[in-house]
Write a protein that holds these residues in place. Structure first.
Motif, short mmCIF file in Angstrom:
data_model
loop_
_atom_site.label_atom_id
_atom_site.label_comp_id
_atom_site.label_asym_id
_atom_site.label_seq_id
_atom_site.Cartn_x
_atom_site.Cartn_y
_atom_site.Cartn_z
N LEU A 82 -59.41 -8.75 10.03
CA LEU A 82 -58.42 -7.85 10.63
C LEU A 82 -59.06 -7.00 11.72
O LEU A 82 -58.48 -6.81 12.80
CB LEU A 82 -57.81 -6.95 9.55
N ALA A 83 -60.25 -6.47 11.44
CA ALA A 83 -60.93 -5.64 12.42
C ALA A 83 -61.25 -6.42 13.69
O ALA A 83 -61.10 -5.91 14.80
CB ALA A 83 -62.22 -5.06 11.81
N GLU A 84 -61.68 -7.66 13.51
CA GLU A 84 -62.02 -8.49 14.67
C GLU A 84 -60.78 -8.75 15.53
O GLU A 84 -60.88 -8.84 16.76
CB GLU A 84 -62.60 -9.82 14.19
N ARG A 85 -59.63 -8.81 14.91
CA ARG A 85 -58.39 -9.06 15.64
C ARG A 85 -57.74 -7.78 16.16
O ARG A 85 -56.66 -7.81 16.76
CB ARG A 85 -57.41 -9.82 14.75
N GLY A 86 -58.40 -6.64 15.93
CA GLY A 86 -57.85 -5.38 16.39
C GLY A 86 -56.70 -4.87 15.56
O GLY A 86 -55.86 -4.11 16.05
N VAL A 87 -56.64 -5.28 14.29
CA VAL A 87 -55.56 -4.91 13.39
C VAL A 87 -56.06 -3.87 12.40
O VAL A 87 -57.13 -4.03 11.81
CB VAL A 87 -55.02 -6.14 12.63
N GLY A 88 -55.29 -2.80 12.20
CA GLY A 88 -55.65 -1.77 11.25
C GLY A 88 -55.19 -2.13 9.85
O GLY A 88 -54.27 -2.93 9.66
N LEU A 89 -55.82 -1.51 8.84
CA LEU A 89 -55.44 -1.68 7.45
C LEU A 89 -55.25 -0.31 6.84
O LEU A 89 -56.17 0.52 6.84
CB LEU A 89 -56.51 -2.46 6.67
N HIS A 90 -54.06 -0.05 6.29
CA HIS A 90 -53.76 1.23 5.66
C HIS A 90 -53.39 0.97 4.21
O HIS A 90 -52.39 0.31 3.92
CB HIS A 90 -52.60 1.93 6.38
N VAL A 91 -54.23 1.48 3.29
CA VAL A 91 -53.98 1.36 1.86
C VAL A 91 -53.37 2.70 1.41
O VAL A 91 -54.08 3.69 1.24
CB VAL A 91 -55.28 1.06 1.09
N VAL A 92 -52.07 2.71 1.26
CA VAL A 92 -51.31 3.95 1.14
C VAL A 92 -51.75 4.82 -0.02
O VAL A 92 -52.04 6.02 0.15
CB VAL A 92 -49.80 3.62 1.01
N GLU A 93 -51.82 4.26 -1.23
CA GLU A 93 -52.08 5.08 -2.42
C GLU A 93 -53.54 5.39 -2.64
O GLU A 93 -53.87 6.22 -3.49
CB GLU A 93 -51.49 4.39 -3.66
N GLN A 94 -54.43 4.76 -1.89
CA GLN A 94 -55.85 5.03 -2.05
C GLN A 94 -56.45 5.70 -0.82
O GLN A 94 -57.66 5.91 -0.76
CB GLN A 94 -56.60 3.71 -2.36
N GLY A 95 -55.62 6.04 0.13
CA GLY A 95 -56.07 6.84 1.27
C GLY A 95 -57.07 6.16 2.18
O GLY A 95 -57.89 6.84 2.81
N ILE A 96 -57.02 4.84 2.27
CA ILE A 96 -57.92 4.11 3.17
C ILE A 96 -57.14 3.70 4.41
O ILE A 96 -56.11 3.04 4.31
CB ILE A 96 -58.51 2.87 2.49
N ASP A 97 -57.61 4.11 5.57
CA ASP A 97 -56.95 3.78 6.83
C ASP A 97 -58.02 3.44 7.85
O ASP A 97 -58.72 4.32 8.36
CB ASP A 97 -56.11 4.97 7.31
N THR A 98 -58.18 2.14 8.14
CA THR A 98 -59.27 1.71 9.03
C THR A 98 -58.99 2.02 10.50
O THR A 98 -59.83 1.72 11.35
CB THR A 98 -59.53 0.20 8.88
N THR A 99 -57.84 2.64 10.79
CA THR A 99 -57.60 3.10 12.17
C THR A 99 -58.27 4.45 12.41
O THR A 99 -58.27 4.95 13.52
CB THR A 99 -56.10 3.22 12.47
N THR A 100 -58.84 5.05 11.34
CA THR A 100 -59.57 6.31 11.47
C THR A 100 -61.04 6.09 11.18
O THR A 100 -61.42 5.12 10.50
CB THR A 100 -59.02 7.36 10.49
N ALA A 101 -61.87 7.00 11.66
CA ALA A 101 -63.32 6.88 11.44
C ALA A 101 -63.64 6.98 9.95
O ALA A 101 -64.50 6.26 9.44
CB ALA A 101 -64.06 7.98 12.22
N GLU A 102 -62.94 7.88 9.24
CA GLU A 102 -63.19 8.05 7.81
C GLU A 102 -62.83 6.78 7.04
O GLU A 102 -63.53 6.36 6.13
CB GLU A 102 -62.38 9.23 7.26
N GLY A 103 -61.69 6.18 7.41
CA GLY A 103 -61.26 4.97 6.74
C GLY A 103 -62.21 3.81 6.98
O GLY A 103 -62.50 3.03 6.07
N ARG A 104 -62.72 3.70 8.21
CA ARG A 104 -63.67 2.62 8.50
C ARG A 104 -64.96 2.82 7.72
O ARG A 104 -65.56 1.85 7.24
CB ARG A 104 -63.96 2.57 10.00
N ALA A 105 -65.38 4.08 7.56
CA ALA A 105 -66.59 4.36 6.78
C ALA A 105 -66.39 3.99 5.32
O ALA A 105 -67.28 3.41 4.68
CB ALA A 105 -66.96 5.83 6.91
N MET A 106 -65.21 4.30 4.77
CA MET A 106 -64.92 3.96 3.37
C MET A 106 -64.90 2.45 3.17
O MET A 106 -65.42 1.94 2.18
CB MET A 106 -63.58 4.58 2.95
#
Length: 214
Positions: A82-106
């Motif tokens: 997903l990251a290679e294709r420029g697509v974000g991933l948001h895991v709603v109930e676990q607070g992971i959002d790879t469109t943010t720096a914090e989410g990418r770190a997690m």
């Protein structure tokens, strides 16, 4: 565009909770795709459709990580694609959002855990083979894998870190034995390294010294 994905394990289970959570997270009801499949089952037609629909700048939303991936290794591999294709991933109930720096770190921490898990699988398998050889069980190659070994082989294959030839060498069996235990729907349709797809023919060439993906 926001695309939602939900999964339930059996037809008796209802995806209503997941669908409601995805709608609250901003996903249009018509953009939510639902699979009925167990966590270990490889065939997920709606997830395959989601992967085809996603474009650069889109975000795929799920309620929890276990709704998306079959294993930690599969999740990390999918996240990398997903990251290679420029697509974000948001895991709603676990607070992971790879469109943010914090989410990418997690998500990066998950990658470290997946690599650790892979190394444990390899190390434990080698230890088991060494123990068997020490007890004199060296006559001929085994033609079958145990349930645990078959699961480990599938994880290594899905992660894209090992060719079939490398997995066969690890378990001391022919490549045909490994192919016989892999999910046929996944053979020739995995991402390895920087999004490169490995095919059975590529494993044959790797055996002959023409190319190696490991």
């Amino acid at each position: 565009m926001l695309i939602g994905y939900a999964r339930v394990s059996t037809p008796d289970q209802k995806p209503d909770h997941q669908i409601d959570a995805l709608v609250r997270a901003g996903v249009a009801l018509g953009n939510i795709h639902v699979d009925i499949a167990s966590g270990a089952k490889a065939s997920r037609p709606e997830l395959d459709l989601v992967m085809k629909l996603l474009r650069d700048g889109d975000t795929v939303k799920v309620t929890r990580l276990d709704r998306l991936g079959r294993s930690l290794l599969h999740l990390v591999t999918l996240g990398a694609v997903l990251a290679e294709r420029g697509v974000g991933l948001h895991v709603v109930e676990q607070g992971i959002d790879t469109t943010t720096a914090e989410g990418r770190a997690m998500f990066g921490m998950l990658s470290v855990l997946a690599e650790y898990q892979r190394e444990l699988i390899v190390a434990n398998t080698r230890d088991g083979l060494a123990a068997a050889r020490a007890r004199g069980r060296v006559g001929g190659r085994r033609r079958r894998l145990t349930v645990e070994q078959a699961a480990a082989a599938q994880q290594l294959y899905d992660a894209g870190t090992h060719t079939v030839a490398a997995i066969a060498a690890l378990f001391d069996v022919p490549r045909s034995t490994v192919y016989g235990h892999l999910d046929p729907d996944r053979i020739g349709d995995r991402h390895a390294g920087a999004g490169r797809v490995c095919h059975p023919e590529g494993d044959r060439l790797a055996d002959e010294g023409h190319e190696s993906f490991t």
